[in-house]
Design a protein around this motif. Sequence first.
Motif, PDB file in Angstrom:
ATOM      1  N   ALA A  18       0.845  -1.211   0.000  1.00  0.00           N
ATOM      2  CA  ALA A  18       0.000   0.000   0.000  1.00  0.00           C
ATOM      3  C   ALA A  18       0.871   1.248   0.000  1.00  0.00           C
ATOM      4  O   ALA A  18       0.543   2.251  -0.651  1.00  0.00           O
ATOM      5  CB  ALA A  18      -0.926   0.005   1.214  1.00  0.00           C
ATOM      6  N   GLN A  19       2.020   1.215   0.696  1.00  0.00           N
ATOM      7  CA  GLN A  19       2.917   2.370   0.726  1.00  0.00           C
ATOM      8  C   GLN A  19       3.486   2.648  -0.665  1.00  0.00           C
ATOM      9  O   GLN A  19       3.601   3.808  -1.078  1.00  0.00           O
ATOM     10  CB  GLN A  19       4.070   2.138   1.708  1.00  0.00           C
ATOM     11  CG  GLN A  19       3.682   2.215   3.177  1.00  0.00           C
ATOM     12  CD  GLN A  19       3.296   3.611   3.601  1.00  0.00           C
ATOM     13  OE1 GLN A  19       2.121   3.973   3.518  1.00  0.00           O
ATOM     14  NE2 GLN A  19       4.229   4.397   4.074  1.00  0.00           N
ATOM     15  N   PHE A  63      -2.290  12.192   1.214  1.00  0.00           N
ATOM     16  CA  PHE A  63      -1.141  11.296   0.975  1.00  0.00           C
ATOM     17  C   PHE A  63      -0.118  11.441   2.102  1.00  0.00           C
ATOM     18  O   PHE A  63       0.339  10.466   2.677  1.00  0.00           O
ATOM     19  CB  PHE A  63      -0.473  11.591  -0.377  1.00  0.00           C
ATOM     20  CG  PHE A  63       0.953  11.087  -0.447  1.00  0.00           C
ATOM     21  CD1 PHE A  63       1.209   9.727  -0.568  1.00  0.00           C
ATOM     22  CD2 PHE A  63       2.030  11.962  -0.338  1.00  0.00           C
ATOM     23  CE1 PHE A  63       2.517   9.243  -0.583  1.00  0.00           C
ATOM     24  CE2 PHE A  63       3.343  11.497  -0.352  1.00  0.00           C
ATOM     25  CZ  PHE A  63       3.583  10.130  -0.477  1.00  0.00           C
ATOM     26  N   TRP A  81      -5.689  16.094  -1.861  1.00  0.00           N
ATOM     27  CA  TRP A  81      -5.121  14.790  -2.237  1.00  0.00           C
ATOM     28  C   TRP A  81      -3.704  14.644  -1.678  1.00  0.00           C
ATOM     29  O   TRP A  81      -3.346  13.632  -1.084  1.00  0.00           O
ATOM     30  CB  TRP A  81      -5.138  14.671  -3.767  1.00  0.00           C
ATOM     31  CG  TRP A  81      -4.625  13.371  -4.299  1.00  0.00           C
ATOM     32  CD1 TRP A  81      -3.449  13.156  -4.921  1.00  0.00           C
ATOM     33  CD2 TRP A  81      -5.305  12.102  -4.253  1.00  0.00           C
ATOM     34  NE1 TRP A  81      -3.326  11.824  -5.269  1.00  0.00           N
ATOM     35  CE2 TRP A  81      -4.448  11.156  -4.876  1.00  0.00           C
ATOM     36  CE3 TRP A  81      -6.536  11.676  -3.738  1.00  0.00           C
ATOM     37  CZ2 TRP A  81      -4.787   9.807  -4.999  1.00  0.00           C
ATOM     38  CZ3 TRP A  81      -6.870  10.327  -3.872  1.00  0.00           C
ATOM     39  CH2 TRP A  81      -6.002   9.419  -4.489  1.00  0.00           C
ATOM     40  N   GLY A 135       0.577   4.008  -2.721  1.00  0.00           N
ATOM     41  CA  GLY A 135       0.312   5.389  -2.293  1.00  0.00           C
ATOM     42  C   GLY A 135       1.372   6.331  -2.835  1.00  0.00           C
ATOM     43  O   GLY A 135       1.069   7.423  -3.324  1.00  0.00           O
ATOM     44  N   ALA A 193      -1.431   9.916   5.418  1.00  0.00           N
ATOM     45  CA  ALA A 193      -1.566   8.459   5.384  1.00  0.00           C
ATOM     46  C   ALA A 193      -0.191   7.795   5.252  1.00  0.00           C
ATOM     47  O   ALA A 193       0.128   6.849   5.976  1.00  0.00           O
ATOM     48  CB  ALA A 193      -2.471   8.052   4.227  1.00  0.00           C
ATOM     49  N   HIS A 194       0.647   8.297   4.346  1.00  0.00           N
ATOM     50  CA  HIS A 194       1.933   7.652   4.056  1.00  0.00           C
ATOM     51  C   HIS A 194       2.878   7.723   5.262  1.00  0.00           C
ATOM     52  O   HIS A 194       3.527   6.747   5.604  1.00  0.00           O
ATOM     53  CB  HIS A 194       2.560   8.329   2.835  1.00  0.00           C
ATOM     54  CG  HIS A 194       3.731   7.593   2.259  1.00  0.00           C
ATOM     55  ND1 HIS A 194       3.608   6.510   1.420  1.00  0.00           N
ATOM     56  CD2 HIS A 194       5.066   7.790   2.406  1.00  0.00           C
ATOM     57  CE1 HIS A 194       4.812   6.085   1.074  1.00  0.00           C
ATOM     58  NE2 HIS A 194       5.719   6.848   1.662  1.00  0.00           N
ATOM     59  N   ARG A 239       0.680   9.575  -5.561  1.00  0.00           N
ATOM     60  CA  ARG A 239       0.680  10.788  -4.732  1.00  0.00           C
ATOM     61  C   ARG A 239       0.277  12.039  -5.493  1.00  0.00           C
ATOM     62  O   ARG A 239       0.037  13.075  -4.889  1.00  0.00           O
ATOM     63  CB  ARG A 239       2.039  10.985  -4.072  1.00  0.00           C
ATOM     64  CG  ARG A 239       3.120  11.415  -5.041  1.00  0.00           C
ATOM     65  CD  ARG A 239       4.508  11.320  -4.449  1.00  0.00           C
ATOM     66  NE  ARG A 239       5.487  11.699  -5.443  1.00  0.00           N
ATOM     67  CZ  ARG A 239       5.877  10.931  -6.453  1.00  0.00           C
ATOM     68  NH1 ARG A 239       5.385   9.724  -6.617  1.00  0.00           N
ATOM     69  NH2 ARG A 239       6.775  11.363  -7.313  1.00  0.00           N
TER      70      ARG A 239
END
Length: 259
Positions: free
Chosen positions: A129-130, A162, A158, A133, A165-166, A137
């Motif tokens: 997922a990283q 990112f 957005w 993501g 979350a990241h 980005r």
Amino acid sequence: MERSLMAAAAAHAALAEPWNWLLAPLSGAIEHHIADWTAWHARLMVLGWGVLLPLGALAARFFKIVPGQNWPEQLDNKAWWHAHRAMQYAGVLAMTLGLWLAWGLGTRHGAAAQVHAWLGWGLCIAGWAQVAGGMLRGGKGGPTDVRLRGDHYDMTRWRIGFERAHKSLGWLAIALSVMTIVLGLAIADAPRWMAVVLALWWCAFAVVFAVFQRRGRCIDTYQAIWGPSGAHPGNRQPAVGWGVRRYTPAAWRARFGPP
Ligand code: HEM
Ligand code: HEM
């Protein structure tokens, strides 16, 4: 003569004792056998989650501006970016190979093996997922790009999403990987020296992290790329994340001195 030989033998045995202790498995058992797939699973996972991914995150956090760089005259030093991507791609690749070796071969005997497998699967999903993501980005934009408009330069929702979350998923996963590796060592009944070396390595990592953080080296990516001017839209919004610093050129020079 015989006496001195005996004394030497005793001294040798005493010196050898710590090595025997370190070489023995965690349980203290005399014999230790593990399957080839387990050994390679463990090596690849330790390389990925134990070494490459934490080092890549450290590079992204503290090397947006490298020591001695003449900021803000010199902007957008991409050293951290290349280091981060190289280490994170290599780390996720090692992890994926490690998972492929373990897949379906686990017995799930006992709570430790079950928790290890669940956490392990969680980490693999987090790692992929990283990468996803990171790739999704959005655009860069700004005066250093061909186009001025871009998710990063404009700090669109957005981009903010990112970054939140990241950063949080990344550090959470790195913290959980410590637990997963410790459980792995326990279920494989690994030699003690492995646990000792890893414990020393994690302590050293924590110390380095704390030192860089206290020195104020975790600098807002936005400022590192485009400088501190209020003319740039992102500088009019708060920085994203815990412990991220912003500087005026004067405050920067006062803290880090002339290059
Ligand atoms: C290969 C694809 C990847 C790309 C393109 C990418 C991109 C980025 C970018 C642009 C940042 C800076 C964010 C900011 O400061 O605003 C960042 C930071 C970070 N990345 Fe990645 N990343 C990737 C893979 C990963 C992976 C697999 C991990 C796994 C742990 C990870 C963990 C982190 C962490 C923890 C940070 C935050 C560092 C800090 O505290 O400032 N990244 N990444
Ligand atoms: C963060 C690093 C690690 C991750 C992400 C990870 C991941 C996993 C996963 C997902 C499984 C279950 C595979 C399946 O579904 O069958 C598993 C099993 C296993 N892992 Fe790991 N692993 C890691 C580190 C280690 C280490 C360091 C060791 C040993 C020193 C180890 C030893 C084992 C063993 C023995 C099993 C089989 C458990 C059983 O019998 O059920 N792992 N690992």
